[in-house]
Write an enzyme that holds these catalytic residues in place. Structure first.
Site, PDB file in Angstrom:
ATOM      1  N   ARG A 240      -5.723   3.430  13.584  1.00 23.16           N
ATOM      2  CA  ARG A 240      -5.313   3.161  14.891  1.00 23.16           C
ATOM      3  C   ARG A 240      -3.826   3.353  15.156  1.00 23.16           C
ATOM      4  O   ARG A 240      -2.938   2.624  14.680  1.00 23.16           O
ATOM      5  CB  ARG A 240      -6.054   1.734  14.919  1.00 23.16           C
ATOM      6  CG  ARG A 240      -5.361   0.936  16.241  1.00 23.16           C
ATOM      7  CD  ARG A 240      -6.121  -0.434  16.507  1.00 23.16           C
ATOM      8  NE  ARG A 240      -6.118  -1.551  15.387  1.00 23.16           N
ATOM      9  CZ  ARG A 240      -4.911  -2.054  15.207  1.00 23.16           C
ATOM     10  NH1 ARG A 240      -3.800  -1.869  15.673  1.00 23.16           N
ATOM     11  NH2 ARG A 240      -4.955  -3.182  14.293  1.00 23.16           N
ATOM     12  N   HIS A 244      -3.807  -3.254  18.346  1.00 27.99           N
ATOM     13  CA  HIS A 244      -5.472  -3.459  18.682  1.00 27.99           C
ATOM     14  C   HIS A 244      -5.762  -3.400  19.820  1.00 27.99           C
ATOM     15  O   HIS A 244      -6.808  -2.852  20.371  1.00 27.99           O
ATOM     16  CB  HIS A 244      -5.911  -4.878  17.893  1.00 27.99           C
ATOM     17  CG  HIS A 244      -7.081  -5.467  18.184  1.00 27.99           C
ATOM     18  ND1 HIS A 244      -8.184  -4.688  17.490  1.00 27.99           N
ATOM     19  CD2 HIS A 244      -7.584  -6.197  19.218  1.00 27.99           C
ATOM     20  CE1 HIS A 244      -9.297  -5.382  17.869  1.00 27.99           C
ATOM     21  NE2 HIS A 244      -8.936  -6.081  18.866  1.00 27.99           N
ATOM     22  N   TYR A 253       2.853  -7.219  12.125  1.00 27.98           N
ATOM     23  CA  TYR A 253       2.181  -6.933  10.949  1.00 27.98           C
ATOM     24  C   TYR A 253       2.143  -5.548  10.421  1.00 27.98           C
ATOM     25  O   TYR A 253       1.513  -5.353   9.022  1.00 27.98           O
ATOM     26  CB  TYR A 253       0.739  -7.340  11.066  1.00 27.98           C
ATOM     27  CG  TYR A 253      -0.105  -6.805  12.024  1.00 27.98           C
ATOM     28  CD1 TYR A 253      -0.615  -5.255  11.883  1.00 27.98           C
ATOM     29  CD2 TYR A 253      -0.320  -7.254  13.370  1.00 27.98           C
ATOM     30  CE1 TYR A 253      -1.363  -4.728  12.803  1.00 27.98           C
ATOM     31  CE2 TYR A 253      -0.951  -6.674  14.562  1.00 27.98           C
ATOM     32  CZ  TYR A 253      -1.823  -5.507  14.143  1.00 27.98           C
ATOM     33  OH  TYR A 253      -2.239  -4.722  14.979  1.00 27.98           O
TER      34      TYR A 253
HETATM   35  C1  LIG Z   1     -17.570 -12.461  15.354  1.00 28.19           C
HETATM   36  C2  LIG Z   1     -16.422 -11.993  15.589  1.00 28.19           C
HETATM   37  N1  LIG Z   1     -15.456 -12.372  15.216  1.00 28.19           N
HETATM   38  C3  LIG Z   1     -13.827 -12.002  15.880  1.00 28.19           C
HETATM   39  C4  LIG Z   1     -13.826 -11.204  17.049  1.00 28.19           C
HETATM   40  C5  LIG Z   1     -12.542 -10.883  17.550  1.00 28.19           C
HETATM   41  N2  LIG Z   1     -12.382  -9.428  17.203  1.00 28.19           N
HETATM   42  C6  LIG Z   1     -12.574  -8.548  18.190  1.00 28.19           C
HETATM   43  S1  LIG Z   1     -11.999  -7.328  17.473  1.00 28.19           S
HETATM   44  C7  LIG Z   1     -11.679  -7.604  16.120  1.00 28.19           C
HETATM   45  C8  LIG Z   1     -11.352  -6.768  15.006  1.00 28.19           C
HETATM   46  C9  LIG Z   1     -12.297  -6.005  14.320  1.00 28.19           C
HETATM   47  O1  LIG Z   1     -11.740  -5.095  13.512  1.00 28.19           O
HETATM   48  P1  LIG Z   1     -12.478  -3.842  12.923  1.00 28.19           P
HETATM   49  O2  LIG Z   1     -14.076  -4.291  12.843  1.00 28.19           O
HETATM   50  O3  LIG Z   1     -11.780  -3.307  11.719  1.00 28.19           O
HETATM   51  O4  LIG Z   1     -12.641  -2.868  14.138  1.00 28.19           O
HETATM   52  P2  LIG Z   1     -11.199  -2.253  14.932  1.00 28.19           P
HETATM   53  O5  LIG Z   1     -10.802  -2.949  16.056  1.00 28.19           O
HETATM   54  O6  LIG Z   1     -10.331  -2.215  13.830  1.00 28.19           O
HETATM   55  O7  LIG Z   1     -11.645  -0.781  15.306  1.00 28.19           O
HETATM   56  C10 LIG Z   1     -11.795  -9.114  15.950  1.00 28.19           C
HETATM   57  C11 LIG Z   1     -11.689  -9.788  14.922  1.00 28.19           C
HETATM   58  C12 LIG Z   1     -15.067 -10.979  17.344  1.00 28.19           C
HETATM   59  N3  LIG Z   1     -15.143 -10.214  18.628  1.00 28.19           N
HETATM   60  N4  LIG Z   1     -16.308 -11.326  17.068  1.00 28.19           N
END
Ligand SMILES: Cc1ncc(C[n+]2csc(CCOP(=O)(O)OP(=O)(O)O)c2C)c(N)n1
Ligand SMILES: [Mg+2]
Length: 327
Positions: A240, A244, A253
């Site tokens: 990425r 985020h 970070y």
């Molecule tokens: C159950 C839940 N916990 C926390 C969140 C907040 N949240 C949204 S995206 C994210 C990170 C997800 O990371 P990843 O699965 O690695 O996907 P990426 O965004 O890196 O593509 C979080 C913690 C959420 N949407 N749902």
């Protein structure tokens, strides 16, 4: 399936359009014209590899929020994207009531995700169960981030699909971070592919910056799933490049050096170099594509901006079968 020069050019075009649209979204955010953006920059090659491996409009797709390039490959338009970002009337997925990037497209069998990460994995498996019960030969492609694979829902869904040998291709886009959380704090194994093997289905890791390696891996997985051999997990190793989301400051970070190094080995650049080397693209052809993308994006952004917000009464429609009026 032979990957013709035409298909390669189409894949590159889709990646390029996704990249430029995404960059415009960041610009609109900085101009105060939108309130939120979650970006797919760095994921395009893997997404296009997946999209071009399925029977688009026949198979089912249960995507996640980074899948702009995947959605464009399925026919989602730049205008659709901007209507969602700006929350304007006519946004095709939800009439602008969902967050941006909560894609859905009935005509292409694309089912919207819920915001809690990984819940879409369960929906995908439910659809696959239906396909199996109806004895159809469709396949479900579903995507998630590597952080999402820490969720209980993910294990339940993948386990169930493995037990019942359901026709699902699970794509985990491993970009090394879940917001600020590095992958080393998400799992004690070396890859998501390893987790799949523990649950009894094949797990494959593929270089997600290589669109054609991804295409080959997804084609094989889709073929196996369609033939009734059960689910496959493909981990596409991406990065990425952006924070985020527009609400995140990634300087807290990870180092700038790390991000810059990944920019130099980005999937869009790599695909361009490969295709120019093969004689499938010329620098002039790329320039023409850039110009075309700019025009399409300018027009779509202007059109979305000129579109009104939905009237308040549309808030409840079509959640309820009949219009609900409050006294
Ligand atoms: C159950 C839940 N916990 C926390 C969140 C907040 N949240 C949204 S995206 C994210 C990170 C997800 O990371 P990843 O699965 O690695 O996907 P990426 O965004 O890196 O593509 C979080 C913690 C959420 N949407 N749902
Ligand atoms: Mg991630």
């Amino acid at each position: 399936m032979e990957v013709t020069a035409e298909i390669k050019r189409e894949m590159f075009w889709t990646m390029l359009l996704a990249r430029r649209l995404d960059e415009r979204a960041w610009m609109l955010h900085r101009q105060g014209k939108i309130t939120f953006h979650v970006s797919g920059i760095g994921h395009e090659a893997a997404q296009v590899g997946a999209a071009f491996a399925i029977r688009r409009g026949y198979d089912w797709v249960v995507p996640y929020y980074r899948d702009l390039a995947l959605m464009l490959a399925l026919g989602y338009t730049p205008l659709d994207f901007f209507l969602g970002l700006m929350g304007r009337r006519g946004e095709p997925g939800s009439g602008a009531r969902q967050m941006p990037n909560h894609w859905s497209m009935r005509s292409m069998n694309v089912v919207s995700l819920s915001s809690p990460v990984s819940t879409q994995t369960l929906h995908a498996v439910g659809i696959a169960m239906g396909i199996k019960m109806r004895k159809e030969d469709k396949v479900v492609l579903t995507t998630v981030g590597e952080g999402g694979t820490s969720q209980g829902e993910w294990y339940e869904a993948v386990n169930w699909a493995a037990i019942h040998r359901l026709p699902v291709v699970f794509n985990v886009q491993n970009n090394q971070y879940a917001i600020s959380e590095p992958v080393s704090l998400q799992m004690a194994v070396n890859s998501v592919a390893e987790k799949a093997r523990g649950l009894g289905l094949p797990g494959v890791s593929v270089d997600g910056m290589d669109a054609f390696a991804c295409l080959t891996a997804f084609q094989k997985a889709v073929e196996d799933a369609r033939a009734g051999h059960g689910p496959v997990l493909i981990e596409t190793c991406v990065y990425r490049i952006t924070p985020h989301s527009s609400d995140d400051d990634d300087r807290t970070y990870r180092s700038r050096e790390e991000v810059e190094a990944h920019k130099k080995d980005d999937g869009l650049l790599r695909t361009r170099n490969t295709l120019e080397r093969e004689g499938v693209l010329t620098p002039q052809a790329v320039d023409a594509m850039e110009e075309r993308a700019r025009q399409i994006i300018d027009e779509a952004a202007a059109q979305a901006e000129a579109t009104p917000y939905p009237p308040g009464e549309e808030g409840a429609f079509p959640v309820y079968a009949e219009e609900v009026r409050h006294a």
